[in-house]
Design an enzyme around this catalytic site. Sequence first.
Site, PDB file in Angstrom:
ATOM      1  N   ASP A  88     -14.157 -15.581   8.565  1.00  0.00           N
ATOM      2  CA  ASP A  88     -12.777 -15.166   8.349  1.00  0.00           C
ATOM      3  C   ASP A  88     -12.190 -14.782   9.701  1.00  0.00           C
ATOM      4  O   ASP A  88     -12.399 -13.677  10.192  1.00  0.00           O
ATOM      5  CB  ASP A  88     -12.772 -13.991   7.364  1.00  0.00           C
ATOM      6  CG  ASP A  88     -11.386 -13.401   7.148  1.00  0.00           C
ATOM      7  OD1 ASP A  88     -10.448 -13.780   7.865  1.00  0.00           O
ATOM      8  OD2 ASP A  88     -11.254 -12.530   6.255  1.00  0.00           O
ATOM      9  N   TYR A 143     -13.197  -6.641   5.294  1.00  0.00           N
ATOM     10  CA  TYR A 143     -11.936  -6.807   4.562  1.00  0.00           C
ATOM     11  C   TYR A 143     -11.530  -8.270   4.652  1.00  0.00           C
ATOM     12  O   TYR A 143     -11.478  -8.851   5.743  1.00  0.00           O
ATOM     13  CB  TYR A 143     -10.822  -5.932   5.163  1.00  0.00           C
ATOM     14  CG  TYR A 143      -9.481  -6.192   4.518  1.00  0.00           C
ATOM     15  CD1 TYR A 143      -9.152  -5.601   3.300  1.00  0.00           C
ATOM     16  CD2 TYR A 143      -8.564  -7.052   5.102  1.00  0.00           C
ATOM     17  CE1 TYR A 143      -7.935  -5.857   2.691  1.00  0.00           C
ATOM     18  CE2 TYR A 143      -7.343  -7.318   4.506  1.00  0.00           C
ATOM     19  CZ  TYR A 143      -7.035  -6.715   3.298  1.00  0.00           C
ATOM     20  OH  TYR A 143      -5.832  -6.993   2.691  1.00  0.00           O
ATOM     21  N   LYS A 145      -2.365 -15.462   9.845  1.00  0.00           N
ATOM     22  CA  LYS A 145      -1.646 -14.521  10.686  1.00  0.00           C
ATOM     23  C   LYS A 145      -0.928 -15.188  11.847  1.00  0.00           C
ATOM     24  O   LYS A 145       0.141 -15.747  11.686  1.00  0.00           O
ATOM     25  CB  LYS A 145      -2.581 -13.401  11.146  1.00  0.00           C
ATOM     26  CG  LYS A 145      -2.914 -12.399  10.029  1.00  0.00           C
ATOM     27  CD  LYS A 145      -3.505 -11.142  10.563  1.00  0.00           C
ATOM     28  CE  LYS A 145      -3.887 -10.156   9.455  1.00  0.00           C
ATOM     29  NZ  LYS A 145      -2.765  -9.602   8.733  1.00  0.00           N
ATOM     30  N   TYR A 165       0.825  -1.210   0.000  1.00  0.00           N
ATOM     31  CA  TYR A 165       0.000   0.000   0.000  1.00  0.00           C
ATOM     32  C   TYR A 165       0.859   1.260   0.000  1.00  0.00           C
ATOM     33  O   TYR A 165       0.696   2.145   0.838  1.00  0.00           O
ATOM     34  CB  TYR A 165      -0.988  -0.018   1.175  1.00  0.00           C
ATOM     35  CG  TYR A 165      -2.106  -0.993   0.948  1.00  0.00           C
ATOM     36  CD1 TYR A 165      -3.177  -0.661   0.131  1.00  0.00           C
ATOM     37  CD2 TYR A 165      -2.071  -2.271   1.499  1.00  0.00           C
ATOM     38  CE1 TYR A 165      -4.198  -1.564  -0.126  1.00  0.00           C
ATOM     39  CE2 TYR A 165      -3.089  -3.183   1.256  1.00  0.00           C
ATOM     40  CZ  TYR A 165      -4.146  -2.826   0.442  1.00  0.00           C
ATOM     41  OH  TYR A 165      -5.141  -3.733   0.190  1.00  0.00           O
TER      42      TYR A 165
END
Length: 429
Positions: free
Chosen positions: A247, A146, A276, A18
């Site tokens: 998620d 997201y 993660k 990003y």
Amino acid sequence: MQQEQLTALDREIVWHPYSAIGADLPIYAVESAQGVRLRLCDGRELIDGMSSWWCAIHGYNHPQMNTALQRQMASMSHVMFGGLTHQPAVELAEKLVAITPEPLHSVFFADSGSVSVEVAMKMAIQYWHAKGKREKQRFLALRHGYHGDTFGAMSVCDPITGMHSLFSETLAQQFFVESPACRFGKPCTAEDIAPLADSLEQNHEKIAALILEPIVQGAGGMRFYSADYLRQARALCDKYGVLLILDEIATGFGRTGKLFACEHAGISPDILCLGKSLTGGYMTLAATLTTREVSRTISQGDPGLFMHGPTFMANPLACSAALASLQLLFESPWQENIARLQQGLEQGLAPCRNFKHVAEVRVLGAIGVVEMKEPVNMKEIQSRFVEAGVWVRPFGKLVYLMPPFIMEQEDLATLTRAVVEVVRSTSPS
């Protein structure tokens, strides 16, 4: 390389996430990391408030994690998973089935969180294809959600306020409803659930699955919502014959105070995405779990197999790291640690509620969020945090913390004081 040479070369040829190539933003070279501290090449040490994007739950350079990887390297670092298997993968799959909510039973390993979402979406479509309902090809998702940066995952992220509107004409078109207005700890009213119920009633014949982040909407806004909403969403999926994908890439393995965030609602999904902190931040690895019903239906339908297979699937090093990370987690008083962090974040960030340019302060588990009324100036605020001796990476209007679970109270107090002082002195961009 000297520090100046390293950062100059970085700006010239390295593209960061990003970011623009050669962006005029501060970049800091890390020499080493130990415990909850990052040591920069210039000798400064920073208390890490981000757990390296939420994954380094045991901190850095942990001897037990290091030993596990060294032991695994002595036998093999990688082997293909097509037609072969190995002990770390089988042990990890068995462990994940044991600790996740029933009736999750089948484990598919992937490379990253985004890929685990891609896998989940493909599972849902292929499941309904095998059931003879080929019209069920689309997904229902929440605004402010997201789920990753790959194309399938992007299609179920918020299409307006999310980070992927540039690709809107290319992405598969999905169904979206407003994110829950009911806050965590509060009931979900008929009015709160109505948008989701209406969309499922009208579109369930086209919808393969509802996908959402349970309890905490992460990178889409760090919003905490009612467990009752999640319970009602599960019931609506059952009523209308739609799979539920949860998620838990950001929330899994204790971050919210429960091992998995869906446990706040006492429900289980049809498909679960993990990533993660699965490996404690040591290696990239993710997993998609599903039920016997889904895995057997796919396996017995046309073409008789699941159509996905990453090159580095179930990498032995990554699986060994995950096993060591889970052992560390369960041998630790992790519930007490999360409760302690929650208390420290609540107390430490509370002064921000008095600032006129702060919209809200909210804390859940080991997540602390200061939401500003206007977006922060990244160039200005990032350097101020480093000058204060902490590593905090805000985005948009959000200054947030997700510290490693091992962080002691003194370091947490230093971290939250830095947030308070920097937020106090930061004007909107």
